[in-house]
Motif scaffolding. Structure first.
Motif, PDB file in Angstrom:
ATOM      1  N   ARG A 200       0.830  -1.206   0.000  1.00  0.00           N
ATOM      2  CA  ARG A 200       0.000   0.000   0.000  1.00  0.00           C
ATOM      3  C   ARG A 200       0.870   1.265   0.000  1.00  0.00           C
ATOM      4  O   ARG A 200       0.583   2.235  -0.695  1.00  0.00           O
TER       5      ARG A 200
ATOM      6  N   PHE B 219       1.226   4.060  -2.989  1.00  0.00           N
ATOM      7  CA  PHE B 219       0.878   5.450  -2.691  1.00  0.00           C
ATOM      8  C   PHE B 219       1.927   6.410  -3.245  1.00  0.00           C
ATOM      9  O   PHE B 219       1.599   7.474  -3.777  1.00  0.00           O
TER      10      PHE B 219
ATOM     11  N   PRO C 100       1.401   5.485  -7.697  1.00  0.00           N
ATOM     12  CA  PRO C 100       0.369   4.507  -8.068  1.00  0.00           C
ATOM     13  C   PRO C 100       0.377   4.143  -9.542  1.00  0.00           C
ATOM     14  O   PRO C 100       0.028   3.015  -9.904  1.00  0.00           O
TER      15      PRO C 100
ATOM     16  N   GLY D 123      -1.694  -0.477  -7.201  1.00  0.00           N
ATOM     17  CA  GLY D 123      -2.127   0.904  -7.420  1.00  0.00           C
ATOM     18  C   GLY D 123      -3.360   1.044  -8.288  1.00  0.00           C
ATOM     19  O   GLY D 123      -3.742   2.166  -8.646  1.00  0.00           O
TER      20      GLY D 123
ATOM     21  N   GLN E  13      -6.663   0.604  -7.742  1.00  0.00           N
ATOM     22  CA  GLN E  13      -7.789   1.342  -7.172  1.00  0.00           C
ATOM     23  C   GLN E  13      -7.505   2.837  -7.110  1.00  0.00           C
ATOM     24  O   GLN E  13      -8.372   3.656  -7.435  1.00  0.00           O
ATOM     25  N   ALA E  14      -6.294   3.201  -6.693  1.00  0.00           N
ATOM     26  CA  ALA E  14      -5.946   4.622  -6.612  1.00  0.00           C
ATOM     27  C   ALA E  14      -5.965   5.274  -7.988  1.00  0.00           C
ATOM     28  O   ALA E  14      -6.442   6.408  -8.146  1.00  0.00           O
TER      29      ALA E  14
ATOM     30  N   GLN F  62      -8.411   8.361  -9.294  1.00  0.00           N
ATOM     31  CA  GLN F  62      -7.927   9.623  -9.851  1.00  0.00           C
ATOM     32  C   GLN F  62      -8.520   9.897 -11.220  1.00  0.00           C
ATOM     33  O   GLN F  62      -8.800  11.055 -11.566  1.00  0.00           O
TER      34      GLN F  62
ATOM     35  N   PHE G 137     -14.621   4.051  -1.826  1.00  0.00           N
ATOM     36  CA  PHE G 137     -14.318   5.021  -2.875  1.00  0.00           C
ATOM     37  C   PHE G 137     -15.567   5.718  -3.398  1.00  0.00           C
ATOM     38  O   PHE G 137     -15.616   6.122  -4.560  1.00  0.00           O
TER      39      PHE G 137
ATOM     40  N   ALA H 115      -7.098   9.636   1.107  1.00  0.00           N
ATOM     41  CA  ALA H 115      -6.770   8.412   0.379  1.00  0.00           C
ATOM     42  C   ALA H 115      -7.324   8.448  -1.043  1.00  0.00           C
ATOM     43  O   ALA H 115      -6.640   8.067  -2.004  1.00  0.00           O
ATOM     44  N   VAL H 116      -8.551   8.899  -1.203  1.00  0.00           N
ATOM     45  CA  VAL H 116      -9.156   8.950  -2.537  1.00  0.00           C
ATOM     46  C   VAL H 116      -8.454   9.983  -3.412  1.00  0.00           C
ATOM     47  O   VAL H 116      -8.250   9.757  -4.617  1.00  0.00           O
TER      48      VAL H 116
ATOM     49  N   GLY I 299      -5.396  10.704  -3.293  1.00  0.00           N
ATOM     50  CA  GLY I 299      -4.014  10.324  -3.498  1.00  0.00           C
ATOM     51  C   GLY I 299      -3.037  11.012  -2.578  1.00  0.00           C
ATOM     52  O   GLY I 299      -1.826  10.984  -2.826  1.00  0.00           O
TER      53      GLY I 299
ATOM     54  N   LEU J 258      -3.967   4.084   0.870  1.00  0.00           N
ATOM     55  CA  LEU J 258      -5.302   3.516   1.020  1.00  0.00           C
ATOM     56  C   LEU J 258      -5.387   2.774   2.341  1.00  0.00           C
ATOM     57  O   LEU J 258      -4.532   1.946   2.656  1.00  0.00           O
TER      58      LEU J 258
END
Length: 412
Positions: free
Chosen positions: A203, A207, A210, A218, A220-221, A225, A255, A316-317, A319, A323
């Motif tokens: 994670r 971060f 990503p 990465g 989900q991140a 975005q 999310f 977190a959402v 960036g 997460l």
């Protein structure tokens, strides 16, 4: 203000949970697409009942059941590790139950720790100045609970517990040196945990960059975005999100902010943050005007609990933070989080309305050698007060004092 912000967040959450889940539910052939919405409304109704009850006499109830609630929540958190009892989802064992009737014990534990910390700090307000007394038992209980949650793994909830504990200690008047020691130890624990656990290390790596791990840790991140960038200032319109359809994992839960940003744009995100700002303002104002230290600490703890979770989720959402799996309070789909957050809001409303509970502060412990000088100071203070009354009396009252007779003889 608290009630208005809470109801607005609930309405906002119902609309966005339906929008984020209906398309995938229909395409997967699992009902009419409203299953998430129906469950959200059912859990919201249960939470509103709890909020109503606690808004009337929540502080009295909380004071009576703080100990049992903490013990039960710790037992339930331990129970998630029992085979065939705890439910594993995406490699994490955080839930108990079966099918749609599942709940997350760590949500109950967070609120129980707020009540326990407030009670202990109100009974012994002087212990925040002594690290030895502060460690036993408060810091040990908080550290143990954080460790139990972190091994699920749920580092997000452990971080929330830490943030709330620091906020309550600051409100209780802890010194800078003790606060620096506690924060330094907590940061060291997070660093060691991230290095020791491959899950947390992945994670943290995703971060930092990503897009270098867009097809792995990465993913989900990156999809979040893309959703935020697609929304722009005013969004693509309610229900028109593309990312929520099999691209964005956990769209109705962790999310959901990305779906809000894509459909309602920056304006919708700012409106959501404004509602959390109202809760923060009203909660701290309730703490400032509370009738007792215990009520003030409960208000600070509940406010910090909601604001910390909202901040971690938003960061977190966007960036700006790794997460953590922390839901957006009162908006994300989740039975445990929704019910517990509404119950916590009921406690906060009770404090704002002037509710309180009797928590007697224990006297500071002192030795016999320390008490003897205190008695001498008190005795000398009474003698000085008696002399002052004699000075103000004048006439016979002044002539009865030896000092006054001496001055009279010198004058003769």
């Amino acid at each position: 203000m608290l009630l208005t912000a809470t109801l607005c967040l609930l309405a906002f959450g119902a609309v966005m949970v339906y929008s984020a889940s209906s398309a995938t539910s229909l395409l997967q052939g699992s009902g009419t697409g409203s299953s998430y919405l129906v469950r959200y409304l059912v859990y919201g109704a249960i939470g509103l009942v709890a909020m109503r009850v606690l808004a009337r006499n929540g502080m009295a109830i909380a004071t009576r059941y703080t100990g049992p609630l903490l013990a039960i929540s710790i037992v339930l958190v331990l129970a998630v590790h029992v085979p065939h009892l705890g439910v594993s989802v995406n490699g994490a064992r955080r839930w108990l139950g079966a099918g749609p009737l599942q709940f997350e014990p760590s949500e109950i534990l967070k609120l129980a720790l707020v009540l326990y910390s407030a009670t202990l700090l109100a009974k012994r307000p002087q212990q925040v100045h002594d690290m030895g007394k502060l460690r036993r038992p408060l810091l040990y209980v908080i550290a143990g609970a954080s460790l139990l949650v972190a091994v699920e793994p749920d580092i997000g909830s452990a971080m929330v517990i830490g943030f709330v504990a620091v906020a309550m200690l600051v409100a209780a008047g802890i010194g800078r040196r003790n606060l620096a020691i506690i924060v330094g130890c907590a940061l060291g624990f997070v660093a060691l945990y991230a290095l020791a656990r491959p899950y947390a290390r992945a994670r943290l790596t995703s971060f930092v960059n990503p897009w270098a791990h867009a097809s792995g840790s990465g993913f989900q991140a990156v999809q979040g975005q893309i959703a935020i960038g697609s929304g722009g200032l005013f969004g693509v319109g309610p229900g028109q999100s593309v990312q929520k359809i099999f691209y964005l994992p956990e769209a109705p839960t962790d999310f959901i902010l990305a779906v809000i940003a894509e459909e309602l744009g920056v304006i919708g995100v700012f409106a959501l943050l404004f509602l959390y700002g109202l809760i923060a303002h009203a909660g701290l104002r309730a703490a400032r005007t509370a009738r007792s230290l215990h009520s003030a600490l409960v208000a600070v703890g509940v406010t910090a609990l909601i604001v910390a979770q909202a901040t971690l989720n938003v960061f977190a959402v966007l960036g700006l933070a790794p997460l953590t799996g922390v839901p957006l309070p009162l908006v994300s789909y989740g039975a445990s989080s929704l019910v517990v957050m509404l119950a916590a809001m009921g406690l906060l409303m009770n404090v704002a309305a002037g509710g309180t509970a009797h928590v007697r502060a224990l006297p500071a412990r002192s030795s016999r050698r320390a008490r003897a000088p205190a008695r001498e100071v008190e005795r000398s203070g009474r003698e000085r007060a008696s002399d002052n009354r004699g000075d103000r009396g004048g006439g016979d009252g002044g002539a009865r004092r030896p000092g006054a007779r001496g001055r009279a003889g010198a004058a003769g």
